[in-house]
Design a protein around this motif. Structure first.
Motif, short mmCIF file in Angstrom:
data_model
loop_
_atom_site.label_atom_id
_atom_site.label_comp_id
_atom_site.label_asym_id
_atom_site.label_seq_id
_atom_site.Cartn_x
_atom_site.Cartn_y
_atom_site.Cartn_z
N GLY A 16 29.10 -58.68 12.01
CA GLY A 16 29.47 -59.71 11.07
C GLY A 16 30.14 -60.90 11.72
N SER A 17 30.60 -61.82 10.88
CA SER A 17 31.20 -63.07 11.36
C SER A 17 32.51 -63.35 10.63
CB SER A 17 30.24 -64.24 11.12
OG SER A 17 29.04 -64.09 11.83
N LEU A 18 33.37 -64.06 11.33
CA LEU A 18 34.60 -64.59 10.76
C LEU A 18 34.86 -65.95 11.37
CD1 LEU A 18 37.13 -61.58 10.79
CD2 LEU A 18 36.17 -62.68 8.76
N ARG A 19 35.55 -66.79 10.62
CA ARG A 19 35.97 -68.09 11.14
C ARG A 19 37.48 -68.19 11.01
NH1 ARG A 19 35.41 -74.14 8.67
NH2 ARG A 19 35.04 -75.30 10.61
N ASN A 84 30.94 -64.74 15.82
CA ASN A 84 29.71 -64.13 15.36
C ASN A 84 29.43 -62.85 16.14
OD1 ASN A 84 29.30 -66.36 13.64
ND2 ASN A 84 28.16 -67.46 15.23
N SER A 85 28.55 -62.04 15.61
CA SER A 85 28.15 -60.79 16.28
C SER A 85 29.38 -59.99 16.71
CB SER A 85 27.26 -61.10 17.49
OG SER A 85 26.12 -61.81 17.11
N LEU A 86 30.29 -59.84 15.81
CA LEU A 86 31.55 -59.17 16.13
C LEU A 86 31.34 -57.71 16.50
CD1 LEU A 86 33.78 -60.90 13.49
CD2 LEU A 86 34.28 -60.82 15.93
N LYS A 87 32.17 -57.24 17.41
CA LYS A 87 32.11 -55.86 17.91
C LYS A 87 33.45 -55.18 17.65
CE LYS A 87 29.24 -57.45 21.79
NZ LYS A 87 29.13 -57.50 23.27
N PRO A 88 33.46 -53.86 17.56
CA PRO A 88 34.75 -53.17 17.37
C PRO A 88 35.78 -53.54 18.44
CG PRO A 88 32.94 -51.68 16.94
CD PRO A 88 32.32 -52.95 17.48
#
Length: 126
Positions: A16-19, A84-88
């Motif tokens: 997912g993504s965050l800003r 973007n393309s968030l990882k644990p």
């Protein structure tokens, strides 16, 4: 007094993504280079990204290159971190910081930064 206030953190699934946003006050924002750092559980604070005063130059840690984008709006006194393309392994408290004398030699060094925000939590679930 100088204040840096981060926002935009939260819980997101992997991929997912965050800003993140960091709103600055009490300083001449356009005179400061801005950086993002993070500190994960049981880890030391580490450099994520930085942007020079005009926004013309940006720098990234290898671990986030190609996934994260730093930008700034000097008219709004705000710096952003699009993730973007968030990882644990991106799970951490994210901090923004301001440096009035940012150079290529100092951007990675947290001690070079003059002001810090309180941080915002980013949690990436697998």
């Amino acid at each position: 007094q100088v204040q840096l206030v981060e926002s935009g953190g939260g819980l997101v699934q992997a991929g997912g993504s965050l800003r993140l946003s960091c709103a600055a006050s009490g300083l001449t924002f356009s005179s400061y280079g801005m950086g993002w750092f993070r500190q994960g559980p049981g880890k030391e604070r580490e450099f994520v990204a930085a942007i020079r005063r005009s926004g013309a130059l940006t720098f990234y840690a290898d671990s986030v290159k190609g996934r994260f984008t730093i930008s700034r709006d000097n008219a709004k006194n705000t710096v952003y971190l699009q993730m973007n393309s968030l990882k644990p392994e991106d799970t951490a408290v994210y901090y923004c910081a301001a440096d009035d004398s940012m150079t290529i030699a100092t951007i990675l060094n947290a001690l070079s930064y003059d002001y810090w925000g309180q941080g915002t939590q980013v949690t990436v679930s697998s």
